[in-house]
Design a protein around this motif. Sequence first.
Motif, mmCIF file in Angstrom:
data_model
loop_
_atom_site.group_PDB
_atom_site.id
_atom_site.type_symbol
_atom_site.label_atom_id
_atom_site.label_comp_id
_atom_site.label_asym_id
_atom_site.label_seq_id
_atom_site.Cartn_x
_atom_site.Cartn_y
_atom_site.Cartn_z
ATOM 1 N N ILE A 107 0.858 -1.174 0.000
ATOM 2 C CA ILE A 107 0.000 0.000 0.000
ATOM 3 C C ILE A 107 0.901 1.233 0.000
ATOM 4 C CG2 ILE A 107 -0.206 0.075 2.513
ATOM 5 C CD1 ILE A 107 -3.117 1.031 2.082
ATOM 6 N N THR A 108 0.485 2.255 -0.748
ATOM 7 C CA THR A 108 1.217 3.507 -0.790
ATOM 8 C C THR A 108 0.762 4.371 0.377
ATOM 9 O OG1 THR A 108 1.353 3.373 -3.197
ATOM 10 C CG2 THR A 108 1.734 5.523 -2.207
ATOM 11 N N LEU A 109 1.715 4.868 1.128
ATOM 12 C CA LEU A 109 1.413 5.698 2.293
ATOM 13 C C LEU A 109 1.672 7.177 2.021
ATOM 14 C CD1 LEU A 109 3.069 3.404 4.967
ATOM 15 C CD2 LEU A 109 0.643 3.540 4.359
ATOM 16 N N GLY A 110 2.377 7.472 0.992
ATOM 17 C CA GLY A 110 2.709 8.843 0.626
ATOM 18 C C GLY A 110 3.695 8.806 -0.520
ATOM 19 N N GLN A 111 4.180 9.991 -0.875
ATOM 20 C CA GLN A 111 5.145 10.041 -1.969
ATOM 21 C C GLN A 111 6.420 9.298 -1.562
ATOM 22 O OE1 GLN A 111 6.085 13.981 -3.245
ATOM 23 N NE2 GLN A 111 7.428 13.309 -4.870
ATOM 24 N N ASP A 112 6.781 8.311 -2.327
ATOM 25 C CA ASP A 112 7.968 7.481 -2.084
ATOM 26 C C ASP A 112 7.928 6.747 -0.748
ATOM 27 O OD1 ASP A 112 9.038 8.277 -4.522
ATOM 28 O OD2 ASP A 112 10.090 9.986 -3.641
ATOM 29 N N ARG A 113 6.725 6.425 -0.259
ATOM 30 C CA ARG A 113 6.593 5.667 0.996
ATOM 31 C C ARG A 113 5.573 4.554 0.794
ATOM 32 N NH1 ARG A 113 6.785 11.071 2.656
ATOM 33 N NH2 ARG A 113 8.594 11.526 3.945
ATOM 34 N N HIS A 114 5.986 3.333 1.096
ATOM 35 C CA HIS A 114 5.122 2.165 0.937
ATOM 36 C C HIS A 114 5.257 1.259 2.143
ATOM 37 C CE1 HIS A 114 4.749 3.114 -3.358
ATOM 38 N NE2 HIS A 114 6.048 3.301 -3.353
ATOM 39 N N ALA A 115 4.206 0.520 2.421
ATOM 40 C CA ALA A 115 4.270 -0.586 3.364
ATOM 41 C C ALA A 115 3.954 -1.830 2.553
ATOM 42 C CB ALA A 115 3.266 -0.420 4.492
ATOM 43 N N ALA A 116 4.694 -2.893 2.798
ATOM 44 C CA ALA A 116 4.515 -4.103 1.999
ATOM 45 C C ALA A 116 4.628 -5.327 2.894
ATOM 46 C CB ALA A 116 5.563 -4.172 0.891
ATOM 47 N N ILE A 117 3.927 -6.380 2.489
ATOM 48 C CA ILE A 117 4.042 -7.682 3.146
ATOM 49 C C ILE A 117 4.747 -8.600 2.158
ATOM 50 C CG2 ILE A 117 2.836 -9.649 4.138
ATOM 51 C CD1 ILE A 117 0.540 -7.713 4.813
ATOM 52 N N VAL A 118 5.865 -9.129 2.590
ATOM 53 C CA VAL A 118 6.679 -9.999 1.749
ATOM 54 C C VAL A 118 6.733 -11.367 2.397
ATOM 55 C CG1 VAL A 118 8.972 -10.342 0.743
ATOM 56 C CG2 VAL A 118 8.072 -8.039 0.992
ATOM 57 N N GLN A 119 6.511 -12.414 1.600
ATOM 58 C CA GLN A 119 6.648 -13.785 2.105
ATOM 59 C C GLN A 119 8.027 -14.289 1.710
ATOM 60 O OE1 GLN A 119 3.873 -16.634 0.536
ATOM 61 N NE2 GLN A 119 4.521 -18.211 1.961
ATOM 62 N N VAL A 120 8.776 -14.729 2.702
ATOM 63 C CA VAL A 120 10.095 -15.318 2.481
ATOM 64 C C VAL A 120 10.047 -16.700 3.099
ATOM 65 C CG1 VAL A 120 12.574 -15.098 2.870
ATOM 66 C CG2 VAL A 120 11.170 -13.047 2.619
ATOM 67 N N GLY A 121 9.980 -17.708 2.264
ATOM 68 C CA GLY A 121 9.802 -19.065 2.766
ATOM 69 C C GLY A 121 8.453 -19.174 3.443
ATOM 70 N N SER A 122 8.428 -19.520 4.722
ATOM 71 C CA SER A 122 7.164 -19.619 5.450
ATOM 72 C C SER A 122 6.914 -18.397 6.332
ATOM 73 C CB SER A 122 7.165 -20.878 6.315
ATOM 74 O OG SER A 122 8.207 -20.805 7.265
ATOM 75 N N LYS A 123 7.810 -17.398 6.295
ATOM 76 C CA LYS A 123 7.672 -16.198 7.113
ATOM 77 C C LYS A 123 7.023 -15.069 6.308
ATOM 78 C CE LYS A 123 11.707 -16.994 9.982
ATOM 79 N NZ LYS A 123 12.950 -16.399 10.476
ATOM 80 N N PHE A 124 6.253 -14.239 7.002
ATOM 81 C CA PHE A 124 5.658 -13.045 6.410
ATOM 82 C C PHE A 124 6.246 -11.839 7.121
ATOM 83 C CE2 PHE A 124 2.603 -16.367 5.607
ATOM 84 C CZ PHE A 124 2.209 -16.129 4.299
ATOM 85 N N LEU A 125 6.820 -10.918 6.360
ATOM 86 C CA LEU A 125 7.456 -9.744 6.932
ATOM 87 C C LEU A 125 6.716 -8.490 6.481
ATOM 88 C CD1 LEU A 125 11.163 -10.690 6.154
ATOM 89 C CD2 LEU A 125 9.931 -11.031 8.301
ATOM 90 N N LEU A 126 6.403 -7.612 7.430
ATOM 91 C CA LEU A 126 5.855 -6.301 7.113
ATOM 92 C C LEU A 126 7.035 -5.359 7.024
ATOM 93 C CD1 LEU A 126 3.483 -4.324 6.745
ATOM 94 C CD2 LEU A 126 3.473 -4.037 9.229
ATOM 95 N N ILE A 127 7.227 -4.751 5.855
ATOM 96 C CA ILE A 127 8.375 -3.877 5.652
ATOM 97 C C ILE A 127 7.906 -2.475 5.281
ATOM 98 C CG2 ILE A 127 9.955 -5.740 4.991
ATOM 99 C CD1 ILE A 127 9.567 -4.908 2.084
#
Length: 114
Positions: A44-64
Motif C-alpha cells: 500500500i502507498t502511504l505517501g510520496q515514495d513511501r510504501h508498506a509491503a508484506i513480503v513472504q520469504v519461505g514460510s515467514k511473512f514480513l511487514l516492511i
Amino acid sequence: MWRVIVTFVVVVLIIYLSYLASKYIGKGLSRSSSSTYMRLVDQITLGQDRHAAIVQVGSKFLLIGVTAGQIQVLTELTEEELLPLGPGPEDDEKMPLDFRAIMEKLGNMGNKRR
C-alpha cells in the motif's frame, strides 16, 4: 485526398504498434518480478515514495516499510494475522490488461449507452 488516406494509415499503424509494445512490455514485467524464494503478498502507498509491503520469504511473512532511502523490517507476521480486508485478486481474476482488452472494454462502454 491522398493525404487523408496516408494520415489514416499512419494512425492505424501507430495504434497497432502501441498494442504490440504494451503486450510485450507487460509480459516482460511479469517475468522480471517472479522469484523462487520470496513473493510480494500485498503493498500500500502511504505517501510520496513511501510504501508498506508484506513480503513472504519461505514460510515467514514480513511487514516492511519502504522509502526512497531505505527498506526496514517493521515486524514479522503469522499467516493467521493476515486477514483480507476486501476482495482479493483471485475474486476479481485480475490479470494485467493488455491494450486489446482495454480497447474492447472501452468499446463495450459505448454500446451500453445506446
